[in-house]
Design an enzyme around this catalytic site. Structure first.
Site, mmCIF file in Angstrom:
data_model
loop_
_atom_site.group_PDB
_atom_site.id
_atom_site.type_symbol
_atom_site.label_atom_id
_atom_site.label_comp_id
_atom_site.label_asym_id
_atom_site.label_seq_id
_atom_site.Cartn_x
_atom_site.Cartn_y
_atom_site.Cartn_z
ATOM 1 N N ARG A 255 -3.978 -10.019 4.712
ATOM 2 C CA ARG A 255 -4.426 -10.089 3.549
ATOM 3 C C ARG A 255 -3.358 -9.490 2.629
ATOM 4 O O ARG A 255 -2.968 -8.358 2.815
ATOM 5 C CB ARG A 255 -5.639 -9.189 3.415
ATOM 6 C CG ARG A 255 -6.404 -9.246 2.032
ATOM 7 C CD ARG A 255 -7.542 -8.242 2.008
ATOM 8 N NE ARG A 255 -8.154 -8.263 0.764
ATOM 9 C CZ ARG A 255 -7.981 -7.329 -0.336
ATOM 10 N NH1 ARG A 255 -6.898 -6.528 -0.085
ATOM 11 N NH2 ARG A 255 -8.428 -7.288 -1.364
ATOM 12 N N LYS B 163 0.666 -1.340 -0.028
ATOM 13 C CA LYS B 163 -0.040 0.037 -0.137
ATOM 14 C C LYS B 163 0.946 1.382 -0.021
ATOM 15 O O LYS B 163 2.025 1.257 0.221
ATOM 16 C CB LYS B 163 -0.857 0.051 1.255
ATOM 17 C CG LYS B 163 -1.999 -0.989 0.971
ATOM 18 C CD LYS B 163 -3.075 -0.877 2.103
ATOM 19 C CE LYS B 163 -4.339 -1.573 1.572
ATOM 20 N NZ LYS B 163 -5.734 -1.510 2.524
#
Length: 276
Positions: free
Chosen positions: A255, A221
């Site tokens: 995840r 991210k």
């Protein structure tokens, strides 16, 4: 701590990995990568072989500023692929990344094992009812606004306190609907500034007070690659570093895009804890 996936109790005492299978053309990291059956099956087999306990499939990009996808288009991207992977991997647990109750319903009817909702029901008031009807695990993520507007929504009195209050309300609603398995996702990168993301990670252990499984989505991210002045493709090492911190602070599910590296994190962190 366990969750019930299609009649199988999955023990989260030892953390698990959820592999990401993006079916969108515009995902921030691997958008458009899995365009045909061969590529989809190869990646699914790879992630399961490397140790993923769940595969999370999404057909609506939730990256900041992503384009809105009509409901029918989301279904057209998602349903044939779900049917394909279930034919080839009937014993695998597939999670559906959607905030739409009708999409969730059609996927659950076809054999999906859980729902991953970035809005925790805020974007579709019927989602809790669908999850309750099918009695599947429900990942409730924190989000303010929508994927299109969330970057303007990062205003909090106190980000930790506000999120704990948010999840307390969601858990209360889930109990009222008799949903047995709710998994908490703080929503790193969603309606949060870079500083807020790191503050949240630093105090992640406080979410253990909710007494629910904690899913963490940090993989590649912008909070990693912007801090390191790099790019999503160069963010694996940073992802691994933050995954280790999340595990130390109590994460139950990671995840991730890179299953093998996440599994190695879990093995090493579990060994470290066992020899404390």
């Amino acid at each position: 701590m366990t969750i019930n996936c299609k009649g199988t109790l999955v023990d989260l005492t030892s953390p698990k990995v959820m592999g990401i299978l993006n079916l969108t053309p515009d995902s921030f990291y691997d958008g458009g990568k899995y365009k045909n059956e061969k590529a989809i099956l190869k990646q699914t087999e790879k992630m399961l072989g490397e140790g993923a306990s769940f595969i999370d499939m999404g057909a609506y990009s939730s990256r900041p500023g992503a384009q809105h996808v009509p409901e029918e288009e989301e279904k057209q991207r998602l349903l044939p692929v779900l049917e394909l992977v279930l034919r080839h991997f009937p014993d695998a647990f597939f999670s559906i990344d959607t905030f739409r109750s009708t999409v969730a319903q059609e996927c659950l009817e076809r054999g999906a094992a859980m729902i991953n909702d970035i809005s925790a029901g805020n974007l579709d008031e019927n989602m809790f009812d669908i999850v309750a009807h099918f009695q599947v695990p429900y990942i409730a993520m924190h989000l303010k606004g929508t994927p299109q507007s969330m970057q303007k929504e990062s205003i909090y009195e106190d980000v930790i306190t506000d999120l704990l209050h948010y999840f307390s309300e969601k858990l209360q609603k889930g109990r009222a609907k008799k949903i047995n398995d709710i998994i908490i996702d703080p929503g790193f990168g969603f309606a949060k500034t870079l500083k807020q993301n790191y503050h949240l990670l630093h105090h992640l252990e406080l979410f253990q007070t909710l007494k629910k499984p904690l899913l963490i989505g940090l993989s590649r991210k912008s909070m990693i690659y912007k801090m390191l002045k790099s790019s999503p493709t160069e963010a694996l090492n940073g992802s691994t570093a933050l995954h280790s911190i999340a595990l130390w602070k109590g994460a139950h599910i990671l995840r991730v895009h890179d299953v093998k590296e996440a599994m190695e994190c879990i093995v090493l962190m579990e060994t470290l804890k066992a020899n404390a």
